[in-house]
Motif scaffolding. Sequence first.
Motif, short mmCIF file in Angstrom:
data_model
loop_
_atom_site.label_atom_id
_atom_site.label_comp_id
_atom_site.label_asym_id
_atom_site.label_seq_id
_atom_site.Cartn_x
_atom_site.Cartn_y
_atom_site.Cartn_z
N LEU A 1 0.82 -1.21 0.00
CA LEU A 1 0.00 0.00 0.00
C LEU A 1 0.86 1.25 0.00
CD1 LEU A 1 -2.98 0.88 0.12
CD2 LEU A 1 -2.79 0.89 2.61
N GLU A 2 1.94 1.23 0.75
CA GLU A 2 2.83 2.39 0.84
C GLU A 2 3.44 2.71 -0.52
OE1 GLU A 2 5.26 5.44 2.52
OE2 GLU A 2 3.53 4.40 3.33
N GLU A 3 3.92 1.69 -1.21
CA GLU A 3 4.53 1.91 -2.53
C GLU A 3 3.49 2.40 -3.54
OE1 GLU A 3 6.73 -1.38 -4.00
OE2 GLU A 3 8.20 -1.35 -2.36
N ASP A 4 2.28 1.86 -3.45
CA ASP A 4 1.21 2.31 -4.34
C ASP A 4 0.93 3.80 -4.14
OD1 ASP A 4 0.94 -0.26 -5.30
OD2 ASP A 4 -0.72 -0.78 -3.96
N PHE A 5 0.90 4.21 -2.88
CA PHE A 5 0.63 5.61 -2.56
C PHE A 5 1.76 6.51 -3.05
CE2 PHE A 5 1.25 9.14 0.53
CZ PHE A 5 0.13 9.88 0.18
N ILE A 6 3.00 6.10 -2.80
CA ILE A 6 4.15 6.91 -3.20
C ILE A 6 4.19 7.06 -4.72
CG2 ILE A 6 6.67 6.95 -3.32
CD1 ILE A 6 6.70 5.73 -0.50
N THR A 7 3.95 5.95 -5.44
CA THR A 7 3.95 6.00 -6.90
C THR A 7 2.89 6.96 -7.42
OG1 THR A 7 4.70 3.70 -7.00
CG2 THR A 7 3.69 4.61 -9.00
N TRP A 8 1.69 6.89 -6.85
CA TRP A 8 0.61 7.79 -7.25
C TRP A 8 0.95 9.23 -6.90
CZ3 TRP A 8 -2.71 11.08 -4.51
CH2 TRP A 8 -3.84 11.54 -5.21
N ARG A 9 1.49 9.45 -5.71
CA ARG A 9 1.80 10.81 -5.25
C ARG A 9 2.87 11.46 -6.13
NH1 ARG A 9 4.50 12.26 0.58
NH2 ARG A 9 6.18 11.11 -0.40
N GLU A 10 3.86 10.70 -6.54
CA GLU A 10 4.95 11.24 -7.36
C GLU A 10 4.46 11.72 -8.73
OE1 GLU A 10 7.82 8.11 -7.43
OE2 GLU A 10 8.74 8.71 -5.50
N GLU B 1 11.85 20.50 1.10
CA GLU B 1 11.36 19.16 1.42
C GLU B 1 10.35 19.27 2.57
OE1 GLU B 1 11.83 16.07 0.11
OE2 GLU B 1 12.75 17.21 -1.52
N SER B 2 9.31 18.47 2.49
CA SER B 2 8.33 18.49 3.59
C SER B 2 8.73 17.46 4.63
CB SER B 2 6.94 18.14 3.06
OG SER B 2 6.90 16.81 2.61
N SER B 3 8.45 17.78 5.87
CA SER B 3 8.75 16.88 6.97
C SER B 3 7.44 16.32 7.50
CB SER B 3 9.46 17.64 8.10
OG SER B 3 9.52 16.85 9.27
N ILE B 4 7.50 15.06 8.00
CA ILE B 4 6.28 14.49 8.58
C ILE B 4 6.07 15.02 9.99
CG2 ILE B 4 6.49 12.37 7.23
CD1 ILE B 4 7.37 10.99 9.87
N ARG B 5 7.05 15.79 10.48
CA ARG B 5 6.91 16.32 11.84
C ARG B 5 5.69 17.23 11.91
NH1 ARG B 5 9.28 20.74 14.91
NH2 ARG B 5 9.36 20.17 17.10
N ASN C 1 3.69 -3.41 14.58
CA ASN C 1 3.76 -3.44 13.12
C ASN C 1 4.99 -2.71 12.61
OD1 ASN C 1 1.68 -4.97 12.02
ND2 ASN C 1 0.18 -3.35 12.29
N PRO C 2 5.57 -3.15 11.51
CA PRO C 2 6.73 -2.45 10.95
C PRO C 2 6.35 -1.02 10.56
CG PRO C 2 6.44 -4.61 9.92
CD PRO C 2 5.21 -4.35 10.73
N PRO C 3 7.22 -0.04 10.83
CA PRO C 3 6.92 1.35 10.45
C PRO C 3 6.87 1.49 8.93
CG PRO C 3 8.81 1.23 11.93
CD PRO C 3 8.52 -0.15 11.50
N ARG C 4 6.11 2.47 8.46
CA ARG C 4 6.03 2.73 7.02
C ARG C 4 7.35 3.31 6.52
NH1 ARG C 4 1.26 1.70 5.07
NH2 ARG C 4 -0.55 1.73 6.44
N THR C 5 7.54 3.20 5.22
CA THR C 5 8.78 3.63 4.59
C THR C 5 9.12 5.08 4.92
OG1 THR C 5 8.35 2.11 2.76
CG2 THR C 5 9.97 3.84 2.39
N ASN C 6 8.14 5.99 4.83
CA ASN C 6 8.43 7.39 5.05
C ASN C 6 8.85 7.67 6.50
OD1 ASN C 6 5.58 6.87 5.78
ND2 ASN C 6 5.55 9.05 6.27
N ALA D 1 13.96 0.83 5.14
CA ALA D 1 12.94 1.61 4.44
C ALA D 1 12.82 1.17 2.99
CB ALA D 1 13.27 3.10 4.50
N SER D 2 13.90 0.78 2.40
CA SER D 2 13.86 0.44 0.98
C SER D 2 13.31 -0.97 0.76
CB SER D 2 15.26 0.57 0.37
OG SER D 2 16.16 -0.30 1.01
N SER D 3 13.25 -1.84 1.82
CA SER D 3 12.77 -3.21 1.62
C SER D 3 11.44 -3.51 2.35
CB SER D 3 13.83 -4.19 2.10
OG SER D 3 14.08 -4.01 3.48
N ALA D 4 11.24 -2.47 2.78
CA ALA D 4 10.10 -2.78 3.58
C ALA D 4 8.59 -3.15 3.06
CB ALA D 4 9.86 -1.56 4.47
#
Length: 627
Positions: free
Chosen positions: A212-221, A239-243, A379-384, A406-409
């Motif tokens: 799901l994370e990769e799908d979202f990133i691909t769409w967002r880009e 760059e935007s921060s998630i903070r 649960n494993p944290p999301r890539t971002n 983050a890259s394999s996740a």
Amino acid sequence: MGDAGMEPTVSPPDSTAQQDSLVSMTDVFLISLIVGLFTYWFFFRKKKEEIPELPKMQTVAAPVRDSSFIEKMKKTGRNIVVFYGSQTGTAEEFANRLSKDAHRYGLRGMAADPEEYDLSDLSRLSEIDKSLAVFCMATYGEGDPTDNAQDFYDWLQEADADLSGLRFAVFGLGNKTYEHFNAMGKYVDKRLEELGAQRIFELGMGDDDGNLEEDFITWREQFWPAVCEHFGVEATGEESSIRQYELVVHTDVNMNKVYTGEMGRLKSYENQKPPFDAKNPFLAQVTENRKLNEGGERHLMHLELDISNSKIRYESGDHVAVYPANDSSLVNQIGEILGTDLDTIMSLNNLDEESNKKHPFPCPTSYRTALTYYLDITNPPRTNVLYELAQYASDAGEQERLRKMASSAAEGKVHPNAIHICAVMVEYETKTGRLNKGVATNWLKNKVPDGNGSSSMVPMYVRKSQFRLPFKPNTPVIMIGPGTGIAPFIGFIQERAWLKQQGKEVGETVLYYGCRHEREDYLYREELARFHQEGILTQLNVAFSRDQAQKVYVQHLLKKNKENIWKLINEGNAHIYVCGDARNMARDVQNTFYEIVAEFGNMSQPQAVDYVKKLMTKGRYSLDVWS
């Protein structure tokens, strides 16, 4: 007159005449009084009626202004609003990330819960320059909207608004193992276009069964370049921060104002008040917790929750939601790794002062409470998140490791004061060798009834479902539920037994159940045998998948009884219910029904598929599945 009044008996005739005169005067007086009062009341009433018209009270309009996201966007200088339909928080997280992305392009965004706003204001969004509405919509259950998007969905269905000035984009969150993959995202995208809105980027569809994370990133880009082209803007390079939140540690705080695990109202667990829902769960006491299977490595359990005096009402097929707690040993381990006093009281305050969501979870609270009750720490944290954490890592080796990662996740009628749960404990080893334990099931396992009841309380609420028995009790039902998928069907069977006791004519009740081994994990064996013996359960078909060389599943038993199945569907107008694994079982069972319909209905494969789809549309083929 005075004498007559003093001595009325001296002269009777005179006395009578005077009495008549007195009565007449009294009548005149009373009539005059009544007329006077009526006249006074009439004019007084007129004045009272006119009073409300003069000030034209405006109090009714205030809530409308408060629920207007347009007014809020104008006030705070925003031009992008990202609505989210979220059940578990993922769509909300994506919405927050998109809203924060906006500043990279000289735009300002805000994430918004559709439940808190009047969505008819979408027709006014064109009042704001370079405005855009984005919708991150998760699909819940069998193509349903999430709880917080239900009102928005209802409005879309009924609306005849002109949205010709609205520009929009939709990203859907779903799971391909479900029949109605991304139904909510598809519907919102299609319906907005029908109402005249302009789509500026294609519908994105995330698949939780994949990544799901990769799908979202691909769409967002690809989404943001489309936004830039449409509005004629360019990326600023920032760059935007998630903070999103600021940490505030409290050294002097009133402990009576500190949250200790409540979901909404402070002290709600100490002072319980109905109605009970997701933000105000009921503390139900566990009255029974027993292991269902006799052997094997798995732990399957049956729990019963007491909901007496809660005013909670439910029907067979509804869902019960519980709020578990994380393993205390894991929480302590995190505290040790971070070198933090877990009993420190703190708050996380939203950096966006205009946001309706002031904190990510109830604050102020302690680190221990947050890690125990409010945060997902298994649960494993999301890539971002991993990339963001890598930026703060002081050790170069740990920073690199984070980047690599983050890259394999029905019971509602039979047991109105209790809710029964059937669950299998989740426990498995991760790729890193760590033993991962399912939060809810391991927590429930330890909820054993005791004398004082304090340690066996479960925060819970009921979520209504469309998984319902037919309205007419004499309608046949075919239930397919291997493993813990048997849970709602125990309720269904109990309800049919209760209806029979009430003198109602009950139709055929057919069950197809499956487990691995007859002697290990045959759940509710005694109960099912009793129901079958008493005639409540017309047919009991059980598949033991691993008790013989060749595996046997529920779909094999369906094929074996295919002629009877078709008769129940075609002649008896039977309702079909499937509960359990979505990835394999539900799909294989559905394919089996296609085959049966094609063979006995003399249909081609496409016709058979269409026939089953129509059963679903009519509510005669229902699924409650998970992956």
